[in-house]
Enzyme design. Structure first.
Site, PDB file in Angstrom:
ATOM      1  N   ASN A   1     -15.738  35.126  57.110  1.00 51.15           N
ATOM      2  CA  ASN A   1     -15.283  34.777  58.512  1.00 51.15           C
ATOM      3  C   ASN A   1     -15.364  33.432  58.856  1.00 51.15           C
ATOM      4  O   ASN A   1     -14.338  32.832  59.512  1.00 51.15           O
ATOM      5  CB  ASN A   1     -16.421  35.419  59.334  1.00 51.15           C
ATOM      6  CG  ASN A   1     -16.493  35.042  60.767  1.00 51.15           C
ATOM      7  OD1 ASN A   1     -16.928  34.260  61.411  1.00 51.15           O
ATOM      8  ND2 ASN A   1     -15.885  36.178  61.624  1.00 51.15           N
TER       9      ASN A   1
ATOM     10  N   LYS B   1     -31.291  23.528  62.932  1.00 45.37           N
ATOM     11  CA  LYS B   1     -29.899  23.489  63.817  1.00 45.37           C
ATOM     12  C   LYS B   1     -30.044  23.753  65.073  1.00 45.37           C
ATOM     13  O   LYS B   1     -29.231  23.188  65.952  1.00 45.37           O
ATOM     14  CB  LYS B   1     -29.232  25.033  63.002  1.00 45.37           C
ATOM     15  CG  LYS B   1     -27.777  24.897  63.208  1.00 45.37           C
ATOM     16  CD  LYS B   1     -27.243  26.191  62.712  1.00 45.37           C
ATOM     17  CE  LYS B   1     -27.299  26.320  61.180  1.00 45.37           C
ATOM     18  NZ  LYS B   1     -26.737  27.781  60.580  1.00 45.37           N
TER      19      LYS B   1
ATOM     20  N   LYS C   1     -34.409  34.058  60.175  1.00 46.29           N
ATOM     21  CA  LYS C   1     -33.516  34.607  59.229  1.00 46.29           C
ATOM     22  C   LYS C   1     -34.042  35.852  58.510  1.00 46.29           C
ATOM     23  O   LYS C   1     -34.995  36.221  58.598  1.00 46.29           O
ATOM     24  CB  LYS C   1     -32.900  33.634  58.205  1.00 46.29           C
ATOM     25  CG  LYS C   1     -31.807  33.776  57.630  1.00 46.29           C
ATOM     26  CD  LYS C   1     -30.666  33.069  58.578  1.00 46.29           C
ATOM     27  CE  LYS C   1     -29.311  33.049  58.047  1.00 46.29           C
ATOM     28  NZ  LYS C   1     -28.481  32.023  58.608  1.00 46.29           N
TER      29      LYS C   1
ATOM     30  N   SER D   1     -23.810  32.409  69.897  1.00 52.09           N
ATOM     31  CA  SER D   1     -24.563  33.357  69.868  1.00 52.09           C
ATOM     32  C   SER D   1     -25.485  33.260  71.273  1.00 52.09           C
ATOM     33  O   SER D   1     -25.834  34.068  71.997  1.00 52.09           O
ATOM     34  CB  SER D   1     -25.582  33.373  68.718  1.00 52.09           C
ATOM     35  OG  SER D   1     -24.886  34.100  67.686  1.00 52.09           O
TER      36      SER D   1
ATOM     37  N   THR E   1     -17.956  30.045  64.519  1.00 56.18           N
ATOM     38  CA  THR E   1     -18.412  29.038  63.214  1.00 56.18           C
ATOM     39  C   THR E   1     -17.288  28.263  62.831  1.00 56.18           C
ATOM     40  O   THR E   1     -17.244  26.973  62.751  1.00 56.18           O
ATOM     41  CB  THR E   1     -19.040  29.948  62.313  1.00 56.18           C
ATOM     42  OG1 THR E   1     -20.001  30.784  62.876  1.00 56.18           O
ATOM     43  CG2 THR E   1     -19.543  29.218  61.206  1.00 56.18           C
TER      44      THR E   1
ATOM     45  N   LYS F   1     -34.347  32.534  66.221  1.00 55.05           N
ATOM     46  CA  LYS F   1     -32.866  32.913  66.391  1.00 55.05           C
ATOM     47  C   LYS F   1     -32.276  32.563  64.767  1.00 55.05           C
ATOM     48  O   LYS F   1     -32.565  31.786  64.187  1.00 55.05           O
ATOM     49  CB  LYS F   1     -32.070  31.930  67.171  1.00 55.05           C
ATOM     50  CG  LYS F   1     -30.675  32.315  67.481  1.00 55.05           C
ATOM     51  CD  LYS F   1     -30.183  33.396  68.559  1.00 55.05           C
ATOM     52  CE  LYS F   1     -29.042  34.175  68.441  1.00 55.05           C
ATOM     53  NZ  LYS F   1     -28.795  35.041  67.164  1.00 55.05           N
TER      54      LYS F   1
HETATM   55  N1  GLU Z   1     -25.807  33.419  60.551  1.00 56.16           N
HETATM   56  C1  GLU Z   1     -25.176  32.197  61.370  1.00 56.16           C
HETATM   57  C2  GLU Z   1     -25.939  30.817  61.095  1.00 56.16           C
HETATM   58  O1  GLU Z   1     -26.535  30.699  59.930  1.00 56.16           O
HETATM   59  C3  GLU Z   1     -25.297  32.392  62.789  1.00 56.16           C
HETATM   60  C4  GLU Z   1     -26.751  32.654  63.361  1.00 56.16           C
HETATM   61  C5  GLU Z   1     -26.807  32.941  64.828  1.00 56.16           C
HETATM   62  O2  GLU Z   1     -25.932  33.142  65.539  1.00 56.16           O
HETATM   63  O3  GLU Z   1     -28.031  33.458  65.228  1.00 56.16           O
HETATM   64  O4  GLU Z   1     -25.820  29.808  61.905  1.00 56.16           O
END
Ligand code: GLU
Length: 428
Positions: free
Chosen positions: A218, A91, A103, A356, A187, A67
Site C-alpha cells: 500500500n 511518531k 502496535k 488515522s 502514508t 495508537k
Molecule cells: N501502521 C501505520 C504506521 O505504522 C499506521 C498506524 C495508524 O494509522 O494508527 O504508522
C-alpha cells in the site's frame, strides 16, 4: 538473534546527549506499558481447529490513547511488536497528534488462508484483545498485510461485543463503514510531501530525479504512483518476490495492474505487450536494487533492510524510510560516514497515522470531510512538522533522525514531567 527493540533504544541514547532529561523520563521510555500475548483459536475451512499467536503492545499513553496498526506476518514476534509500538510513540509525538503509541500483530502468513479463515482470525483476535482497546484507550489500524476490509471486520466485531457502534475504535476502515476518504493513500502521500519539502529546502529539481522503491504494498505503491505524477523518475521497484529495473523509468500504475493480475513482479518478465513491454524491463535481485546508483533509495518494505553488512554499498545520497525501522543503528553510522542522508521513518511514514487521527476525529464528531480537505490538512501537517525538524538539523548540526527523535522526545518528556517527576515532587 539481535533484539530490534534494543537497537531501537540506541536512538534514544543518542538523543539524550542533546538535551537535559530527567531520569524519570528515560526510565519510562525503556519499558512498554502493556504487552498482551493471546492465543487465537480459529476453525479452519477443513474443520480443524488451529491456534494462532497474537500480540497487542501499548508502549506509552501519557500524551493520549495509544495508537498503532496490526501486522499479519509469519515473522511477527513480541520483540518486533514492542519496537513498532515504541516507534509509534515517537511518531505520534513528532506529528504532535494527541496519541501515545501501540502496535499489534499476528504470527501468520495471511496469503495461506482463505478469505473466510482470515475473517474468522481477525474477528477472534479482536475478541481476545477487546478489553484493552477502545476509542479512548487504544486504537488499532492497518499495517503490513492488513487492509481496510480487515479493519471493517474488526470494527464490526468490536461493535458486536460492546453492543453499540463505536467506529472510533479502529481507523483505516472502508469508506462505507465510517472510514476516512484519503486514508488509503495517506502514508505514500505523506512520504512524498516530506520528500518534496526536502527537495525544496535543498533547492533540487524533482524533475527526472531517479528513485528506487523497495516494497510495493500500500505505502510503496501509492508513493511511487504519486511521485511519478510529480515528475520523479521511478527506475526500480521490488516486492517480496523480486525486483525490476528500467533506465527510462517505470509506470507504477501499470506495474500495479500487472502485479494484481499475476500476484508478483517477477512474472512481469514474462508478460506481453498489453500491460508491459518485455524489452523495457530488466530483472534484478533484491540486493542489487538496494545498491542502484539512484538519487533516492526508498525503503517501503520491512525493518532491518539496510544493516552493517550492506550499508557501505548504498550509492544513493538520500534514503527515504517509508517502512518502520528499515535502517539499523549500525547502518546509520556507516551511511552518515559516506554522506548519505536519511529522512527517518518517524516523520516520513507518519501520513498514515495522521489521516488515522483525522478519521478518529471524524468518527467522534460524526461529521465527515471531503477528500480535498483531508489531503489539504495532511499536506499542511506534514510540511509543518518536517520543516520544524529541518530547522533543528540546521540549528544543531545533527542528523535528520536525531532531530526527529529530539522533537518527539521533547514533547513526550514535557507530558511526562507535567504528570509528575522526581524533580517536580522535590520542588513541591
Ligand atoms: N501502521 C501505520 C504506521 O505504522 C499506521 C498506524 C495508524 O494509522 O494508527 O504508522
Amino acid at each position: 538473534m539481535k533484539s530490534t527493540f534494543e537497537d531501537a533504544q540506541k536512538r534514544l541514547t543518542n538523543v539524550f546527549r542533546y538535551f537535559e532529561l530527567t531520569d524519570d523520563v528515560r526510565e519510562k521510555l525503556k519499558h512498554p506499558k502493556l504487552c498482551l500475548s493471546v492465543s487465537i483459536p480459529v476453525r479452519m475451512d477443513d474443520g480443524r481447529l488451529k491456534v494462532f499467536t497474537g500480540y497487542r503492545v501499548q508502549f506509552d499513553n501519557t500524551r493520549g490513547p495509544t495508537k498503532g496498526g496490526i501486522r499479519y506476518h509469519p515473522d511477527v514476534s513480541l520483540d518486533e511488536v514492542i519496537s513498532l509500538s515504541f516507534w509509534m510513540t515517537i511518531k505520534c509525538a513528532v506529528m504532535n497528534l494527541p496519541f501515545g503509541g501501540a502496535k499489534g500483530g499476528i504470527v501468520v502468513n495471511p496469503k495461506s488462508l482463505s478469505r473466510l479463515e482470515l475473517e474468522r482470525l481477525s474477528r477472534n483476535y479482536i475478541r481476545e484483545i477487546a478489553d484493552v482497546i477502545g476509542p479512548k484507550r487504544d486504537i488499532p489500524a492497518p499495517d503490513v498485510y492488513t487492509n481496510a476490509t480487515i479493519m471493517g471486520w474488526m470494527a464490526d466485531e468490536y461493535a458486536n461485543i460492546k453492543r453499540q457502534q463505536l467506529p472510533g475504535v479502529i481507523t483505516g476502515k472502508p469508506v462505507h463503514l465510517n472510514g476516512s476518504l484519503g486514508r488509503e493513500s495517506a502514508t505514500g502521500r505523506g512520504a512524498l510531501h516530506v520528500l518534496q519539502e526536502w527537495v525544496n529546502r535543498k533547492k533540487l529539481n524533482p524533475q527526472q530525479r531517479t528513485l528506487a522503491v523497495q516494497g510495493f504494498g500500500n505505502a510503496g505503491y501509492h508513493f511511487a504512483r504519486l511521485a511519478h505524477d510529480e515528475g520523479f523518475k521511478v527506475v526500480a521497484v521490488s516486492d517480496s518476490k523480486g525486483a525490476i529495473f528500467s533506465e527510462e523509468g517505470l509506470e507504477p500504475g501499470k506495474v500495479m495492474d500487472h502485479k494484481q493480475e499475476h500476484k508478483d513482479l517477477k512474472s512481469m518478465m514474462y508478460c506481453d505487450g498489453s500491460v508491459c513491454d518485455l524489452q523495457r524491463y530488466k530483472k534484478i535481485s533484491s540486493e542489487e536494487m538496494l545498491e542502484l546508483d539512484v538519487d533516492v533509495l526508498v525503503l517501503a518494505a520491512l525493518e532491518n533492510q539496510i544493516h552493517k553488512g550492506n550499508a557501505g554499498q548504498v550509492k544513493a545520497k538520500l534514503i527515504l524510510e517509508i517502512a518502520n525501522g528499515p535502517v539499523t543503528s549500525e547502518a546509520d553510522a556507516i551511511l552518515a560516514g559516506n554522506g548519505v542522508s536519511v529522512l527517518p521513518d518517524v516523520l516520513v511514514n507518519a501520513g498514515g497515522v495522521t489521516v488515522s487521527y483525522f478519521e478518529w476525529v471524524q468518527n467522534r464528531a460524526g461529521l465527515y470531510w471531503e477528500e480535498e480537505t483531508v489531503n489539504d490538512r495532511l499536506r499542511k501537517k506534514m510540511g509543518k512538522e518536517a520543516n520544524t525538524i529541518f530547522d533543528l538539523v540546521e540549528e544543531k548540526s545533527i542528523s535528520l533522525r536525531t532531530a526527529a527523535y529530539l522533537q518527539g522526545v521533547k514533547r513526550i518528556a514535557g507530558a511526562i514531567s507535567e504528570t509528575g517527576t522526581r524533580e517536580y515532587f522535590q520542588e513541591g
